[in-house]
Write an enzyme that holds these catalytic residues in place. Structure first.
Site, PDB file in Angstrom:
ATOM      1  N   ASP A 123       0.869  -1.182   0.000  1.00  0.00           N
ATOM      2  CA  ASP A 123       0.000   0.000   0.000  1.00  0.00           C
ATOM      3  C   ASP A 123       0.894   1.215   0.000  1.00  0.00           C
ATOM      4  O   ASP A 123       2.044   1.134   0.422  1.00  0.00           O
ATOM      5  CB  ASP A 123      -0.785   0.060   1.313  1.00  0.00           C
ATOM      6  N   ASP A 155      -9.290  -6.491   2.508  1.00  0.00           N
ATOM      7  CA  ASP A 155      -7.959  -6.924   2.079  1.00  0.00           C
ATOM      8  C   ASP A 155      -7.635  -8.332   2.575  1.00  0.00           C
ATOM      9  O   ASP A 155      -6.686  -8.955   2.104  1.00  0.00           O
ATOM     10  CB  ASP A 155      -6.872  -5.977   2.614  1.00  0.00           C
TER      11      ASP A 155
HETATM   12  P1  ATP Z   1      -3.504   2.773   0.052  1.00  0.00           P
HETATM   13  O1  ATP Z   1      -4.313   1.697  -0.605  1.00  0.00           O
HETATM   14  O2  ATP Z   1      -2.166   2.940  -0.537  1.00  0.00           O
HETATM   15  O3  ATP Z   1      -3.485   2.728   1.537  1.00  0.00           O
HETATM   16  P2  ATP Z   1      -5.355   4.912   0.051  1.00  0.00           P
HETATM   17  O4  ATP Z   1      -5.404   5.019   1.515  1.00  0.00           O
HETATM   18  O5  ATP Z   1      -5.306   6.169  -0.726  1.00  0.00           O
HETATM   19  O6  ATP Z   1      -4.169   4.115  -0.451  1.00  0.00           O
HETATM   20  P3  ATP Z   1      -7.993   4.145   0.107  1.00  0.00           P
HETATM   21  O7  ATP Z   1      -8.006   4.177   1.573  1.00  0.00           O
HETATM   22  O8  ATP Z   1      -8.728   3.084  -0.626  1.00  0.00           O
HETATM   23  O9  ATP Z   1      -6.570   4.068  -0.433  1.00  0.00           O
HETATM   24  O10 ATP Z   1      -8.507   5.564  -0.397  1.00  0.00           O
HETATM   25  C1  ATP Z   1      -8.841   5.823  -1.722  1.00  0.00           C
HETATM   26  C2  ATP Z   1      -9.334   7.223  -1.871  1.00  0.00           C
HETATM   27  O11 ATP Z   1     -10.520   7.396  -1.079  1.00  0.00           O
HETATM   28  C3  ATP Z   1      -8.367   8.280  -1.372  1.00  0.00           C
HETATM   29  O12 ATP Z   1      -7.510   8.683  -2.400  1.00  0.00           O
HETATM   30  C4  ATP Z   1      -9.282   9.402  -0.962  1.00  0.00           C
HETATM   31  O13 ATP Z   1      -9.609  10.211  -2.064  1.00  0.00           O
HETATM   32  C5  ATP Z   1     -10.536   8.684  -0.524  1.00  0.00           C
HETATM   33  N1  ATP Z   1     -10.589   8.546   0.935  1.00  0.00           N
HETATM   34  C6  ATP Z   1      -9.668   8.040   1.764  1.00  0.00           C
HETATM   35  N2  ATP Z   1     -10.067   8.059   3.030  1.00  0.00           N
HETATM   36  C7  ATP Z   1     -11.298   8.605   3.028  1.00  0.00           C
HETATM   37  C8  ATP Z   1     -12.266   8.893   4.047  1.00  0.00           C
HETATM   38  N3  ATP Z   1     -12.035   8.621   5.306  1.00  0.00           N
HETATM   39  N4  ATP Z   1     -13.419   9.455   3.669  1.00  0.00           N
HETATM   40  C9  ATP Z   1     -13.669   9.711   2.373  1.00  0.00           C
HETATM   41  N5  ATP Z   1     -12.819   9.467   1.385  1.00  0.00           N
HETATM   42  C10 ATP Z   1     -11.636   8.927   1.691  1.00  0.00           C
END
Ligand code: ATP
Length: 898
Positions: free
Chosen positions: A335, A642
């Protein structure tokens, strides 16, 4: 007043109403008071599951004798007893007992080490106490506590549910049923089996989707799982594939030794005409000589030390075989957020339809400012920003808390950053929450990539939506400007998005919509269209410095690093470039993966290193394809979805801080600090453990080989044994538990991370190693036989000749230990000589023991040896210096020529 728990034990809580349950536990939906919880913790103890029933120590001790190698030694004891050689019998039995005792103690130590590591994994619980939601360790939960459940949580105690929003729980750990059970709050009248009690949530089960709230009705051993006394993460057996391989090897070796013994017997009897009595003793000698009694203990302790070392470097091993697999990892899929990046997020910029704002300050400390055109903003004049900040604060589950002058967050770092942003403005998070209480919510998950809440407003209720910009834009028809709402300008936002993302910012878009006051529940229909776009927030999450180093180290070690992130493609690419990941500009997104068949996907995997906007099911496809390509994969994950990908990968890696319990349960390894660099530390340790195991074999087997050859030669050439069986046992015991064990503590070899990953099919004893084992066996035989025949031909007495032979062999091993510290690299340097403190302590111990063996009368008598003089010692040391050099020469040749 003290609550009477005995009375409560008789209730079937699923047949009890919510009100009644709360009343019985003298609690409310606002939770217990602090005083009450302290009292209950004192009275009823911690919420801990009882340890699983342990095997009785005596049985455990005896189990160390259930081993073919030991049976052979027992047989040897019987043979010597029948022949009337009582001293031999007693010594063989003593060695067997001592060996069992040592294995028992070592195993106990290894188990303790593993337990200590497991205890590092404490589960947390989200609870409400005194009206406030907070996180505590699950052990502190008491009956009557109000628990909040979200996807990925492990239920910390038995609960009567008081609220359920599409709550589903996987109860396989308790009922064996792997399909998640959907949960409700309604009361039941009839008798029900555990799996049908829909209004209950049980300790140790895992929330798969939805949200729920429950009141704790039982903790620790009183819970259903506690009653069946089945601790989920009970101590694993210390048998790993490698140990099994060694066990098998031991059995084959025993068979080989027995056949050899038989052959020697035949030859001795029929070719040489040696008396049976003497021959039997020689065969016993061969058996005890060739059996590496100490090997199992050395291997177990080496693995346990590996686990401890990994834990000290923040990689907590949950499943022991992972220690071995780690050394073969050839792809690490990680990630981005929080693992490759710092994960301490700061909002740096806010873009609305009319204005750009920059935000000063770093981390979660709310002491920065919101600035527009170099002036601090006056919120009363900012109609769009005001709404955006309200959204950021209310559509948020994180808590910003100050601890000893440090600002930290509980909950998601992304949301924490938003709380800090609001706190930097003239708004106050707590006041906003009080004025606009939340009525309902749709939680965030990595598949949907958004979160929404319904909050109470003055004249109407308000829906707040935040998420990935492209997802939020699709749900909007208009955008809010200082002059009111206007038609959404998608092109403009598309451009702004790319511009921010190419600077490495993590993006969040925010939108809102007013809705009439009667709407109290939020559904997908409410948010799917006609939302009003408020703006985009750019969050800074810089790469970890250690991760940049670690990526480089992986590349040198021929391990491919792939970034598999839920984030925006451009953001992912920018951060990948900063991290030094290969080919960062070529990014494949989840949508693109959907359009690829399995063969195309495999082609893409070989040349692509950054995967963006990926959801958990893509991760599963990716890991499957990587494995089919022959890679040994380590994959990280944090969200509840996951878990399948982690289970599938060879090493599933869960996050200790920001990961869900669901992923921790599925993982082989948990990172205590969520840091990518810790995975590489674990790989380093994994490679070292494997090297050290090989070194232990390389060291121990020639000793056994040498001893067996000496006796065989004696029988074949018809002279009396240069070393008696009991003397051999003495040598094996003192060298295995002292010298060989030091190899478990060897540090990583300098080039360990410059080599390609180990092939999983590779044998523990490849040809080059066998060659060394054979070669050293022969020289040990030559030196030992050499000094013995020299002594005999110079008419020295037999006890003195044997004393010389034993010491020649033992000192040969001391010198050979220094050779064995490096598999092929030279030991002929200061570093090789300085070795580790363990080596010198062990050498010291062996020297003292040998001194006693030679000069201390009782031992002398038992082993029938005579004291040596200075010239004898000089010969022994001199010859073995030569042995050391000869082995170094062999290492030099193997380094350079094969
Ligand atoms: P990784 O998979 O590398 O941890 P990540 O944390 O960006 O990456 P996700 O958590 O799936 O992956 O987040 C994807 C997208 O969702 C982010 O780029 C952001 O735009 C949005 N996002 C993340 N956290 C939140 C939240 N708490 N509320 C709303 N949208 C969110």
């Amino acid at each position: 007043m003290k609550i009477d728990k005995n009375k409560l034990d008789n209730y079937d809580w699923y047949k009890t109403s919510i009100e009644n349950t709360l009343k019985k536990f003298e609690t409310s939906k606002n939770g217990l008071s602090k005083k009450e919880t302290v009292e209950r913790l004192d009275n009823f103890g911690k919420n801990k599951l009882p340890s699983p029933a342990q095997k009785h120590p005596v049985l455990k001790f005896l189990s160390h004798y259930n081993n073919v190698l030991i049976y052979v030694l027992f047989a040897a004891a019987i043979v010597t007893a029948l022949l009337g050689h009582w001293i031999d019998t007693i010594i063989i039995l003593a060695v067997v007992v001592i060996n069992g005792l040592i294995s028992y103690i070592q195993e106990g130590k290894a188990e303790k080490a593993l337990d200590a590591v497991k205890n590092m994994l404490s589960t947390t619980a989200r609870i409400k106490r005194e009206g406030e939601i907070r996180e505590i360790t699950a052990e502190e939960v008491v009956i009557g506590d109000i628990i909040y459940l979200k996807p990925g949580d492990k239920v910390p105690a038995d609960l009567r549910l008081i609220e359920s929003k599409n709550l589903s729980i996987n109860e396989a750990s308790l009922t064996g049923e792997s399909v998640p059970a959907s949960k409700k709050t309604e009361i039941f009248k009839q008798e029900l089996a555990l799996g049908d009690r829909k209004n209950m949530a049980y300790s140790s089960t895992i929330v798969t989707s939805g949200e729920g709230i429950g009141v704790v009705v039982a903790t620790g051993k009183d819970t259903e799982i506690g009653r069946i006394n089945q601790m989920i993460s009970s101590v694993e057996k210390l048998k790993t594939p490698l140990i099994q391989q060694v066990d098998r090897f031991g059995k084959q070796l025993t068979l080989f030794i027995l056949s050899l013994g038989f052959l020697v017997l035949l030859i001795g009897r029929f070719l040489r005409g040696t008396p049976f009595d003497e021959l039997f003793l020689s065969v016993v000698g061969i058996a005890v000589a060739a059996i590496p009694e100490g090997l199992p203990a050395v291997i177990t302790i080496t693995l346990a030390i590996g686990v401890q070392r990994m834990a000290a470097r923040n990689a907590i091993i949950r499943k022991l075989p992972a220690v071995e697999t780690l050394g073969s990892v050839s792809i690490i899929s990680s990630d981005k957020t929080g693992t490759l990046t710092e994960g301490e997020m700061t909002v740096k910029t806010v873009v609305t339809a009319d204005k750009d704002y920059t935000i000063s300050g770093n981390g979660y400390d709310p002491s920065g400012k919101l600035i527009n055109k170099e002036k601090e903003v006056d919120l009363s004049k900012e109609s769009v920003l005001k709404e955006l900040l309200k959204n950021a604060s209310l559509n948020n589950d994180a808590r910003l808390v100050q601890k000893e002058n440090n600002w930290i967050i509980e909950g998601s770092p992304t949301e924490g950053a938003l709380k800090t942003l609001v706190a930097k403005s003239s708004y106050d998070n707590k006041t906003l929450a009080k004025n606009n209480p939340r009525l309902d919510s749709i939680p965030f998950n990595s598949d949907k990539k958004y979160m929404a809440t319904l909050n109470q407003g003055d004249n109407n209720n308000i829906i707040y939506l935040k998420g990935a910009p492209e997802v939020v834009l699709d749900m909007c028809g208009e955008q809010l400007t200082e002059a009111g709402s206007k038609k959404l300008d998608k092109d403009y936002w598309g451009k702004r998005q790319d511009e921010l993302a190419s600077n490495g910012y993590r993006l969040l878009a925010l939108a809102y919509k007013k809705i009439d006051k009667n709407t109290k529940e939020l559904s997908l229909d409410h948010i799917q269209s006609e939302m009003i776009f408020l703006g985009i927030i750019g969050v800074m999450d810089p790469p970890r410095k250690e991760a940049i180093e670690a990526v480089k180290e992986c590349q040198e070690a021929n391990i491919k690093v792939k970034m598999i992130t839920g984030d925006h493609a451009t953001t992912a690419s920018a951060i990948a470039a900063q991290l030094g990941i290969e080919n960062p500009s070529e990014v494949i997104t989840g949508n693109e993966i959907n359009n690829l068949d399995d063969i195309e996907l495999k082609e893409v995997i070989e040349k692509t290193y950054v995967f963006a906007r990926v959801s958990p099911e893509h991760k599963l496809r990716l890991v499957t394809a990587m494995q089919e390509l022959g890679y040994i994969t380590a994959m990280t994950g944090d969200g509840v979805n996951d878990a399948p990908a982690l289970k599938k990968s060879d090493i599933g890696v869960a996050m200790g801080i920001n990961g869900t319990e669901a992923t921790k349960e599925a993982a082989e390894m948990v990172l205590a600090d969520d840091n990518f660099a810790s995975i590489i530390n674990a790989v380093e340790e994994g490679r070292t453990v494997y090297d050290n195991l090989k070194k232990a074999l390389l060291f121990m087997l020639p000793t056994n080989g040498g001893e067996a050859l000496v006796i065989m030669a004696a029988v074949l050439f018809g002279f009396s044994l240069p070393i008696t069986p009991v003397q051999i046992l003495w040598i094996n015991m003192i060298t295995a538990v002292t010298l060989a064990l030091t190899l478990a503590f060897e540090p990583m070899e300098e080039d360990a991370m410059k080599r390609p990953p180990r092939d999983t099919g590779e044998s523990l004893t490849p040809f080059s190693l066998l060659l060394r084992i054979g070669f050293v066996s022969v020289i040990l035989t030559a030196t030992t036989l050499g000094i013995y025949t020299w002594a005999i031909s110079n008419d020295l007495a037999l006890p003195l000749a044997r004393s010389l032979a034993v010491n020649m062999l033992v000192y040969g091993e001391i010198f050979y230990l220094f050779n064995s510290r490096y598999m092929t690299k030279s030991s002929l340097n200061l570093k090789g000589f300085k070795a580790t403190p363990w080596v010198w302590k062990a050498v010291g111990a062996v020297v003292v023991l040998q001194f006693m063996f030679v000069y201390f009368t009782p031992i002398q008598t038992i082993f029938d040896v005579a004291p040596l003089n200075l010239s004898h010692w000089l010969i022994i040391i001199g010859v073995n210096c030569l042995l050391f050099l000869v082995v170094e020469l062999e290492k030099y040749i193997s380094r350079n020529f094969y």
